[in-house]
Every structure is written in structure tokens, then in C-alpha cells.
Design an enzyme around this catalytic site. Sequence first.
Site, PDB file in Angstrom:
ATOM      1  CB  SER A  16      -0.890  -0.024   1.231  1.00 45.07           C
ATOM      2  OG  SER A  16      -1.658   1.122   1.248  1.00 45.07           O
ATOM      3  N   GLY A  17       0.595   2.147  -0.917  1.00 49.44           N
ATOM      4  CA  GLY A  17       1.355   3.410  -0.994  1.00 49.44           C
ATOM      5  C   GLY A  17       2.588   3.296  -1.866  1.00 49.44           C
ATOM      6  CB  THR A  72      -3.655   3.795  -7.722  1.00 48.04           C
ATOM      7  OG1 THR A  72      -4.078   2.750  -6.853  1.00 48.04           O
ATOM      8  CG2 THR A  72      -4.852   4.425  -8.383  1.00 48.04           C
ATOM      9  CG  ASN A 128      -1.815   5.641  -0.616  1.00 44.77           C
ATOM     10  OD1 ASN A 128      -1.828   6.852  -0.793  1.00 44.77           O
ATOM     11  ND2 ASN A 128      -1.914   4.769  -1.601  1.00 44.77           N
ATOM     12  CB  SER A 183      -5.101   3.545   0.744  1.00 44.06           C
ATOM     13  OG  SER A 183      -4.860   2.168   0.647  1.00 44.06           O
ATOM     14  CB  SER A 184      -6.873   1.208  -4.226  1.00 42.30           C
ATOM     15  OG  SER A 184      -6.050   2.059  -4.959  1.00 42.30           O
ATOM     16  N   GLY A 220      -2.078  -3.973  -2.216  1.00 38.60           N
ATOM     17  CA  GLY A 220      -0.791  -4.639  -2.016  1.00 38.60           C
ATOM     18  C   GLY A 220      -0.773  -5.481  -0.756  1.00 38.60           C
ATOM     19  CD  GLU A 255      -3.734  -3.729   3.245  1.00 34.21           C
ATOM     20  OE1 GLU A 255      -4.519  -4.282   4.039  1.00 34.21           O
ATOM     21  OE2 GLU A 255      -4.039  -2.743   2.551  1.00 34.21           O
TER      22      GLU A 255
END
Length: 1107
Positions: free
Chosen positions: A110-111, A115, A160, A163-164, A390, A392
Site C-alpha cells: 500500500s502506498g 494506482t 497512503n 489508498s485503494s 498490495g 498488508e
Amino acid sequence: MAKTEVKTSLLDNMVGVGDMVLLEPLSEDAFLENLKKRFDHNEIYTYIGSVVVSINPYRSLPIYTPEKVEEYRNRNFYELSPHIYALADEAYRSLRDQDKDQCILITGESGAGKTEASKLVMSYVAAVCGKGIEVNQVKEQLLQSNPVLEAFGNAKTVRNDNSSRFGKYMDIEFDFKGDPLGGVISNYLLEKSRVVRQPRGERNFHIFYQLLSGATEDLLRQLKLEKDFSKYNYLSLDCAQVNGVDDAANFRTVRNAMQIVGFMDDESQSVLEAVAAVLKLGNLEFKPEVRGNGVDESKIKDKNELKEICELIGLDQSVLERAFSFRTVEAKQEKVSTTLNVAQAYYARDALAKNLYSRLFSWLVYRINESIKAQIKVRKKVMGVLDIYGFEIFEDNSFEQFIINYCNEKLQQIFIELTLKEEQEEYIREGIEWTHIEYFNNAVICDLIENNTYGILAMLDEECLRPGTVTDETFLEKLNQVCATHQHFESRMSKSSRFLNDTTLPHNCFRIQHYAGKVMYCVEGFVDKNNDLLYRDLSQAMWKANNSLIKSIFPEGNPAKINLKRPPTAGSQFKSSVATLMRNLQTKNPNYIRCIKPNDKKAGHIFTEALVRHQIRYLGLLENVRVRRAGYAFRQLYEPCLERYKMLCKQTWPHWRGQARPGVEVLLNELGIPKEEYSYGRSKIFIRNPRTLFKLEDLRKQRLEDLATLIQKIYRGWKCRTQFLLMKKSQIVISAWFRRYAQQKKYQKTKSSAIVVQSYIRGWKARKTLRELKHQKRCEEAVTTIAAFWHGTQARRELKRLKEEARCKHAVAVIWAYWLGLKVRREYRKFFRANAGKKISTFIVQRIMQKYFLDMKKKLPSMSPTDRSWPPRSYLFLDDTHKELRRIFHLWRCKKYRDQFTEQKKLIYEEKLEASELFKDKKSSYPSSVGQRFDGDYMEIHTNPKFQKLSGSIEEKIIVADLVNKINRANGKGAVRIFLLTKNNFIVADAKSGQKKAVVLLNDIEKVSMSSQKDGFFAVHLKEGSAAGSKGDFLFSSDRLIEVATKLYRTAQSSTSQKINIEISDEFVVLFKQDKVCVKFIQGNQKNGNIPTCKRKNNRLLEVAVP
Ligand SMILES: Nc1ncnc2c1ncn2[C@@H]1O[C@H](COP(=O)(O)OP(=O)(O)OP(=O)(O)O)[C@@H](O)[C@H]1O
Ligand SMILES: [Mg+2]
């Protein structure tokens, strides 16, 4: 713009190494060091073969400009420095040109920038693919689907800010030309628990904040919302504002994007109503109420909130209230209704909110797909872009993390499979022997999770379906029984005592050793989340809503379609969708982007080694390199290889004529590279060790330097030579010009000297000639003059001689005449002695007379009597004759003149003559009368009817008829009278009436008096004793005095044959009756102009003033 044809290579201007495959020595430290070095130089992309490793720069770099797009467009993958555009270009081109479906797999935690990477790929493809109105619209819709999905599916997390919170796989579809036709989006497992609860430091989904910040007052009122975040329980307050994020502006962007994607206004409104309903659900609170039968029951605290929710979604308030109070369980035609306690009510509320939101999200994806799906049914080429959450590892990891990590595990597996497969395929394609490579295969972990009989997900499902008490603990127990022996599974309670003493592992947790590291999951909530339970009463209530969107997303609430079968659990649903995804990906050509997060602070320029090292490890990047290098570290097509290194061998430099492969063979042989270091593929040369490549590169560098020196040398020589030649040429040109100039000058000088000399000579010659000519001319003139003088003298002599001769002749003649005369006279003297002289003189006189008359005849003057000229006399002795002749001639011509007159004219002249005799030199007015005609009758009495009577009474011919003034003696004034003269009388009549006043016989007239001056006064004196005379004399004044007086005189003379005496005097006496009045004419004043005035001075004097 024309493309630069300069051949470059990844190996040029490298910071570290651009392709990790070339890393030497290959170790984790070296790998990390290389990444760091590149990151510090803003090189965020590095290759591992065809895989792109991307490090999130956390700041905007100027490497995504349209110029960059152009730079990477249609270039080979290794031609330019590593870039995500190179990967996108490669994928797009092999899709378009080789008809291979592509997928772009973006992974990372994540981050890490997944994306963003996916958006970069999409925007690159949009920039390079076809253009046109329709194509652009498709592109725009595809790109604008991102903001919508991000607003509803992304949230700020500690890792993030954007974050998605869902997985996204998007297939972009192209036609055979490579123009985009449309797309299909698949979404995976939205993290819906976020709707009702957010960890510390995190936010709910963006859309809630965007709606409250960006909506107009009007919209907020419609949605029954307030701007204040603190009014809503579902919105955590500690980080409602995110730095650098403008929620209000983003809201506008989202609405605009929805419009572009094709949402109708009422659809957008329904979506926002659903969002508002979710927010307001969070504000519903329950209180306990004890029923009579001792059963606990919950009641909604504030009915107003409930009412507003129901108004928003168009639902009967009681329906929803009841759904929050009771739960109906149906089993085999039996319905059992139980009340909900407060905890259950809250559970139901949150479950409804989560479900409502996640179904709304799925509906959004469905709706976007409706808009962006390809409109035409043709064979499509597909490029899939996978941007999924991603890996985690949190402090507390729950069901969501388990699912997410499972997905990543699957992706890693497909990555390993596909990379290996690709590598293997390449070896086969190139005809190179395949050597086995050792690598970690995570299939065993995937198996632990997804195995249908003993996999964790299968056991979770089993627990959920099992009758009896099912808790998270019973699930863990089950895991402990089944998985205890699995090498990647760890638990305190497992019978194997491996972890019995591991205090880091709590009793309610289990740990899985993922490929990316160990993750500890707390079993709390697993069963519940897997069940994803929504009481049927709630879904039925939702189905009853008037809001069509809400109704459509709760289809199971329709009583007509009651399905007693349990819906599939979240875990199994996810597992099957991941399996579908994997199958899908396997059919496509994969392209990998491995995203790495450089630090935990979301800050640029910071490279936290430990963090990156961890990611390198779990992403298996090093292994990735090893796989790539297992056989041969480097490979390159023969053509670019030969092009790059041909300068290292004499045979290939500067040109190799022939196939590239033999060229490369010659080259490598020449360089003495050991045979085991390389292998010849069909189209590529394979180099085993990067060291060999670097050796080649070093040689190349050295050679390039030598070549540069050589080129420099040649260039300098060429330059100097050219310079010299140029100078030489210039010198020749200059000297030629100068010589020409000098010659010109010399020539000019000579020419001008020659001209001067020439002119002198010519001048001298000319002067000489002139002198001669002048001399000649003078001579000629002298001759002429002399001749003239001579001729003159001759002529004069001749003249003199002739004159002398003539005189002599004359003299001879005279003498001869005299002599003859003498002789004659002597001879005839005896005959005419007495008369001869007389006769001769008479004869001579006669001759002279004759000549005189003949001359006079020629010289006579004109016949006009007034011509006074007369030719002069020629002989003195004819003086008297001459005068007489003049007189006679005059009389004769007068006679001739008179003879032309008619009788009438004669009379007039007679009359005029008479007047002249009477008045010439006597009366001053006479000269003016000479030119006047004497017409006599000026009144035409006979024709004028007015005077008919008067004319009738006169029988005789009227000689004069004119108006005169008869002077009154009393005052000297005149009265106008008609004056008529007949043969015997003169008659005075009234001028108006024509009545006769007086008739006087001419015989009675004694005389007529008048002055000598210019006036027209005249007095007619009558004889004393005559009939008319008794009345006295008449004093008249007439303008035609001379005519009247003349005619009176002549008439009287002819009729009475006596002359009337005309007396001209400036003072005369007039007899009026018996009085004598003196009329005196004086030279008067000019007062009345030229008219004479008559005034009576006294009884005896009338004074006439004549001007
Ligand atoms: N190439 C880049 N250039 C500049 N900034 C970037 C780039 N990539 C990522 N970022 C920054 O990092 C942030 C996080 O990136 P992104 O949202 O793509 O991460 P992610 O991998 O999708 O994370 P998650 O798994 O949480 O969705 C972005 O909001 C952006 O600020
Ligand atoms: Mg993301």
C-alpha cells in the site's frame, strides 16, 4: 516532428545499472545500493529484464510530459533509460502489431504507487493510440472512470492518503488498428468494514467528506445533510482533513467525471441519496426496553433520523423500524420471529450500512461498465491492467488482510509461473539448452489457503455452515487440528509444540509464513465477516424502498424470489473471483510493474533502507534477477549487438557486410571471449555473465575514446586542410582580384595617358588644319574682296564709261537736234519766216494742254459732293484753268448727285433747305433738327377714332398734326393742344376731346417770333383786325419748332404767296387780347434739367429761362 534516428541504448549514461540483471556481484546489498543510487538521481525506474521496478518518488517528477511520451513512442524497450512508458509502449505495440493480448500486473504494498502507475500506463496508451471524435470519447470515458471509482473506493489510511480499498482489474479493448473500443472493469472485495469503523489516523471513503465539503447548500438540504463532519458517527474526526487534498474541488471533479462517463442526473442523485442514507444510518441509536415477558428489546432513540432516512430512500418508516427490532428466520415453511436486543440492533444497523455501501460500489462499477463497454461487436484485442491492493502487514490483521494477502500470494505465484515460463519459452525459441533454476515456489502457501479440503478458506466455510455454536475460537481450533503440520502455518495451540513457547504469538491468533513475510492474523471476526450476514428483514425492507437504485441492489429482498439457500460466503466468493482472474491473466502476455515504497513518511527524497530491503525480499526481486540470470544474464538481438560493438573488431568496423549473426561470431572470436561465456540463439546472442558484458562495454568505451581521438584527429586534419585549402583558394582569388585591379589601374593610367597624348596630337593637328583652313579661307576672302573691288572698279569704270557714252550720245543727239533744227530752220527760214514761231508755240501749248487734261482725267477725285480734294496743278500758267475746272467739276458732280433724287426726296430736301435758310446760324436748336425727319403728321387723326369728329370737320390735307403747349399768359404754364396745319389754316384743338379751339387762316398770320436759343417757344402774331386776331396772339411751345415753323412758312408761302416774317429775337412782344406782354428769354438755371421754364414776372413780362 521527424524522429531522431540516433541509436541509443540502456547501457548509455547509466546511473548504477539500469537493468538489475547486469548487477555484479548479485547480492541484496548491491541490489539495494543500486536502487538507492538511482533513486537519489531521480531514476525511479529500474528493470529486471522486462520487469519494471518503480520506486514511489512521493513528488512530481518532470518525466511524464508529452515530450517524454513522444520520446518513448515506438522505441525498443532497452533503447532508452528505464521508464514505465517503455513498458506501456512495448505492451501496446505487441498488442497492436503482434496481436497478443496483454496484461499489466502492478503489485506492491500500500502506498507504493500502483494506482498511479496504472493511471500512467492508461494515459500513455491513450496518448499514443488512434485519434478521432469517437475514439477520444472512449478514451475520455475510460480515463474518467478513475476519479469516480477512487472517490467511492479509496480512503486515507496511515500508509497512503489515497489508498485503494478495493481491487481493480480493467480490460481495455482495442480494434485491429489499436484504437480503443471500450473496457470492462472488475472489482474485488471492497473493504466495507471501513464504512462503519476506521482505524486511528484513517478516514472513511473519500466520497463522504467530498459530499459534505463540496455539495451546495441546496443539495445538502435535499439530502438532509449538514456540512459539519462531527454530526456523523461514521466519520472519524481525528483526520477529517488531509493535507494537500481539496475535498470540495474533488467533489466537483467527481461529478464532472460521472457526467462524462454517462451517468444521468437522476442516477447521480440516487447515488448521492444512497451515500447520505449510509451516513445517516450511522446516527441511528438504540436503547434497551424490557418487555413484559422479560425479553430484551431495542428501540430507536431518535425517530427523526429514521424518518429522514426513510424519506431519502422512499420507504415507510415503520418498515425500517420493524426491521431493526425483529429478525425473522425461515426454515422449511416455518417463520420464526425474534426480537433484537440493542447489540443486535447495532449489528444490524452496521451490517445494513456496510452492505448498502458495498452494493452501491458494485452497482457503480456495473454502471460504468455499461457506459464504457465496446459498442461494436468485432474481434477485440485486450490489455488488462491490474491494480490490486498490495500485501498488508498490520499490527492487527484480520479477515480483510488475510484475503488481500491471499490475493497477493496468488499474484506472486502467477508472476513466478509466467516469468519462468517466459524465460523457458525464450530459451526454446532461441534454441538454447534450458538449465534448471532453483527458486522459491509459493504454491505451497496458496495451497494452505485455498485447498478445497484442508485449506484455511474451506475450513472457515465449513465452520460457518456447521450447525451448533460457531465462534472464531472453534474455527481456530479447527485450523490447529488440520494445519498444524503445515510448514507455513504457525499457532500456539497447535498440537505440535513448535510454537508452544512463542509468546509473540497470542492464543487467539495464527500466523502464516507468506512469501512476503510472516503475518499474524487475529481470528476475531473471521466467521462473521465470512458470513457477511445481513438480516433478511433488512434486505426485504430495502427492496421495498421507492428509490429504484436501492431497490435494485437488494434483489434478494423480493419476497417472490425468496431463496432459502445460504448465499456464498465472502471467502469463497473471493476465492472464485481470484481464480477467474488468474485464469484470465494466464491467457495473456504479462508485463510486470513492481512498486516499491521508499519510506513510511509519504515523503520525497527519503530512502529507508530497511523498508526497501524488506520489500525487495518479499517481492522476490533478487530471485527474479537470479531466474533471469540463471542461464544467461544478458541477451540481445544480433543486429543491435553488432551495431554496438562492431568497432571492437577490424572485420566488422566500420561496416559488416552480411548477416548480423556471423558478424557477432567474428567479433566475439576476435575478442577472445571464452566459448562458455556465450551462446548463439536464433535471433539473439546470450551472454552468461554480466562481467563479460561489462568487459565488452569497457572495451567499447576504450575503443570509443580511441575512435573519438581518431575522429578528432581526422576531423582536425580535415578542418586544418579545409581551412588551408580555403585560405589558399581565397589567397588565389584575392591575388587574382588584386592583379586584375592593379592591371586595370595600370591600363587605365596608360589609357588616359594615351588619350592625353592623342588629344594633344589631335589638337595640334587640328590647330594646324585650322590654321591652314583659316589661311585658305582668308586667301579666298581676299580673292573675293579683291575680285569684288576689281569688279566694282570695273563696273564703276564701265558705268562711268556708259554714262559718258550716254552723255555723249545725248549731247550728240541734242547737238544733232539743234543742228538739224538749225539746218531745218536755215532751210525753211526762207519759207516761214513770219508765222512759224507762233505756230510752233501754239502747237507746243496744245500739246501741253492735251497732256494736262489727259493727266487730270486720270487724277480726278471721287463723285461725292462733299469730297474737297483736288489734284495739284502741274503748270503754273494753267492756274486759273485749274481752279475753274475744279468748280465746274464740283457743280457737275452736284448735278449728278441731285439727278439721282426722287420727287418726294427732293421735296424733303427742299424743305430742309428752306429750314436751313431760315434758321441756320440763327436758332440754336436748328442743328439738332437737321437729322430729324419732317414727317408732319404725328397723330394720325384720321385713323384714331377719338378724333373722328375733328378729322371729319377737316377736309383739307393735314400737313402738320402735333401736340404743342399753348402758354397761358396768366401764369406762363402750358396747356397741351393739338396743332393742325392745313393748306389754308392752322387749327388749335383740345388734346383730349379733339374739340376745335381756334381756326386761324394762314392769311391772318403777320409774323412768327422765336428766340435764338434752344427752347421751343414761338409766338404766332396775327394781323390786326383779322377775324382771329381779335383774341390776340398765340404763344406755343413745341418740341418740333423748326419743322412746324418751316412748314408754316412754306405752306403760307405756297397758299397765300406771301412770306410770313420769321423774327428771331430773345425778347419780343405778344399781344394777348389787348394786353401786350413782353416775352423775355434768359440764360436760366438748370433746376428743371434741360426743359425751359416760363414764368410770369408781372403783367407785362413773361420770363423764359432756357438752360
Ligand atoms: N510516479 C509517481 N510520481 C509522483 N508521486 C507518486 C507516484 N506514484 C505514487 N505517488 C504518490 O504516492 C501516493 C500513493 O500512490 P498510490 O495511490 O498509487 O499507491 P498504491 O500503491 O495504489 O497504494 P494502495 O495499495 O494503498 O492503493 C500517491 O497518492 C502519490 O502521491
Ligand atoms: Mg491504489
